[in-house]
Design a protein around this motif. Structure first.
Motif, PDB file in Angstrom:
ATOM      1  N   TRP A 165       0.728   5.184  10.285  1.00 39.61           N
ATOM      2  CA  TRP A 165       0.022   4.189   9.476  1.00 39.61           C
ATOM      3  C   TRP A 165       0.963   3.043   9.107  1.00 39.61           C
ATOM      4  O   TRP A 165       0.580   1.874   9.126  1.00 39.61           O
TER       5      TRP A 165
ATOM      6  N   LEU B 149      -4.132   6.713   0.865  1.00 48.99           N
ATOM      7  CA  LEU B 149      -3.776   5.302   0.882  1.00 48.99           C
ATOM      8  C   LEU B 149      -4.247   4.702  -0.433  1.00 48.99           C
ATOM      9  O   LEU B 149      -5.425   4.840  -0.797  1.00 48.99           O
TER      10      LEU B 149
ATOM     11  N   THR C 154       0.854  -1.178   0.000  1.00 49.71           N
ATOM     12  CA  THR C 154       0.000   0.000   0.000  1.00 49.71           C
ATOM     13  C   THR C 154       0.896   1.235   0.000  1.00 49.71           C
ATOM     14  O   THR C 154       1.841   1.324   0.783  1.00 49.71           O
TER      15      THR C 154
ATOM     16  N   THR D  77      -5.925   1.665   9.098  1.00 48.81           N
ATOM     17  CA  THR D  77      -6.524   2.991   8.970  1.00 48.81           C
ATOM     18  C   THR D  77      -7.353   3.343  10.200  1.00 48.81           C
ATOM     19  O   THR D  77      -7.296   4.474  10.701  1.00 48.81           O
TER      20      THR D  77
ATOM     21  N   CYS E  21       4.244  -1.658   3.047  1.00 47.54           N
ATOM     22  CA  CYS E  21       3.849  -0.259   2.934  1.00 47.54           C
ATOM     23  C   CYS E  21       5.028   0.548   2.409  1.00 47.54           C
ATOM     24  O   CYS E  21       6.170   0.323   2.806  1.00 47.54           O
TER      25      CYS E  21
ATOM     26  N   VAL F  85       1.438   5.117   0.743  1.00 48.81           N
ATOM     27  CA  VAL F  85       0.924   6.189   1.595  1.00 48.81           C
ATOM     28  C   VAL F  85       1.523   7.500   1.096  1.00 48.81           C
ATOM     29  O   VAL F  85       2.715   7.742   1.246  1.00 48.81           O
TER      30      VAL F  85
END
Length: 363
Positions: free
Chosen positions: A253, A310, A238, A343, A266, A240
């Motif tokens: 996060w 995100l 993901t 989240t 991430c 950010v």
């Protein structure tokens, strides 16, 4: 100060309650066809009713906020696997509605009114409900709305109402129309301490080489490009996207994602631009920066509200982007559940507010 211990503890509390099967059900209900206020209004109304019902079942009070705007510069929502919606369009008039939800439990449970905890100094979590023409939009963006619904259920398990507001935006595909309306209202009321945008968060692939990057990205963000290349260009993370004002929130996060079991990969990317009109103009001039404006968080940046996005990077990973093949069977619901948990935990522990979740979750 980033409360990584707090957020990790909250992730461990919430993760067992996140349900990938429930997320899949939500996506399937939402992504049964294109939904748009202008092109598919009946489908949009069904999706809106479903979202409102699920939020109410989770214990949230939902307010429908209609808007009617004229002569707004935006974009086209026609289908197409495009890297960036640069087809600008002047919309003579647009009428739509956002859905805004606040906690309605604690002293307010059953009263039909929102708890004050969701009002002043709130963290906004948002996702857009509409699609482009011809696409059922499972990843873009039923995945984001489904994650928001799961967040509403996770936060309802907390012992007291969190200072969180959930917003389901209308007309993102027409140029962030609903988000622009919502951001201006929140800015006038000085209510939002920060915002997180869930944009196309359900598509992951571990195949080497599956992750692409925009032209000029290596030069603009060399360290981020090197991190993605070092991992084999796998589309399993993901992204950010944040600015200086949300450095701590982005780090939080990431800590929440790492606390998941298994950890959720991430990558964080800091946009160097300032908030406000100057930052928006810089995005038009520099294509790699313009890609960072491609969802509702940009409307909050433009009015000076700290925000982060995100995302699974949309067309830079997902070959089904803006196509009829963007269907529920293409998503990874276990990872989508991890996105929802990270989240939710970040919203509660938002660093600038120094909030804590206050102990064990309710059973």
């Amino acid at each position: 100060m980033v409360h990584t211990a707090d957020v990790a503890a909250l992730v461990r509390e919430l993760a067992p309650r996140a349900d990938p099967a429930r997320l899949r059900r939500d996506v399937e209900r939402l992504a049964d066809g294109p939904r748009s206020r202008t092109r598919a209004p009946e489908a949009m109304a069904r999706a809106e009713a479903y979202v409102t019902g699920e939020l109410a079942r989770a214990g949230w009070c939902t307010e429908r906020q209609p808007f009617d705007v004229r002569l707004r510069l935006g974009s086209t929502d026609r289908r197409g696997h495009q890297a960036l919606p640069l087809e600008f369009r002047l919309h003579p008039r647009l009428s739509g509605a956002n859905l805004l939800a606040r906690p309605a439990w604690g002293d307010h449970r059953g009263s039909g009114t929102a708890s004050a905890a969701g009002g002043s100094r709130t963290v906004v979590v948002g996702a857009h409900l509409d699609t482009v023409d011809g696409s059922p939009g499972a990843d873009d963006n039923a995945s984001g709305v489904a994650a928001l619904l799961e967040i509403s259920r996770l936060l309802a398990a907390l012992p007291r109402p969190p200072a969180v507001t959930l917003i389901v935006f209308d007309m993102e595909e027409l140029g962030l129309i609903g988000a622009r309306y919502a951001a201006r209202r929140l800015r006038r009321g000085r209510q939002a301490v920060g915002m997180m945008c869930l944009e196309s968060v359900g598509y992951f692939t571990p195949e080497p080489g599956s992750q692409q990057m925009p032209m000029g990205f290596d030069a603009a963000f060399p360290s981020v490009a090197a991190e993605v290349r070092a991992a084999g260009l796998r589309g399993d993370f993901t992204l950010v996207v944040h600015r200086r004002s949300t450095d701590a929130a982005a780090a939080l996060w990431r800590a929440a994602a790492q606390a998941a079991d298994p950890p959720l990969p991430c990558v964080t990317l800091r946009d160097p631009r300032p908030h406000g009109p100057l930052g928006a103009l810089a995005g038009l001039a520099v294509p790699p920066l313009a890609h960072l404006d491609r969802s509702d968080h940009a409307a909050f940046w433009n009015v000076g509200i700290p925000a982060l996005m995100l995302t699974g990077t949309a067309n830079f990973r997902n070959r089904h982007y803006h196509r009829p093949t963007d269907t529920p069977d293409t998503l990874d619901y276990a990872r989508l559940a991890a996105v929802a948990v990270a989240t939710a935990a970040t919203a509660v522990c938002w660093p600038e507010r120094r909030a804590r979740f206050g102990g064990a979750i309710r059973t």
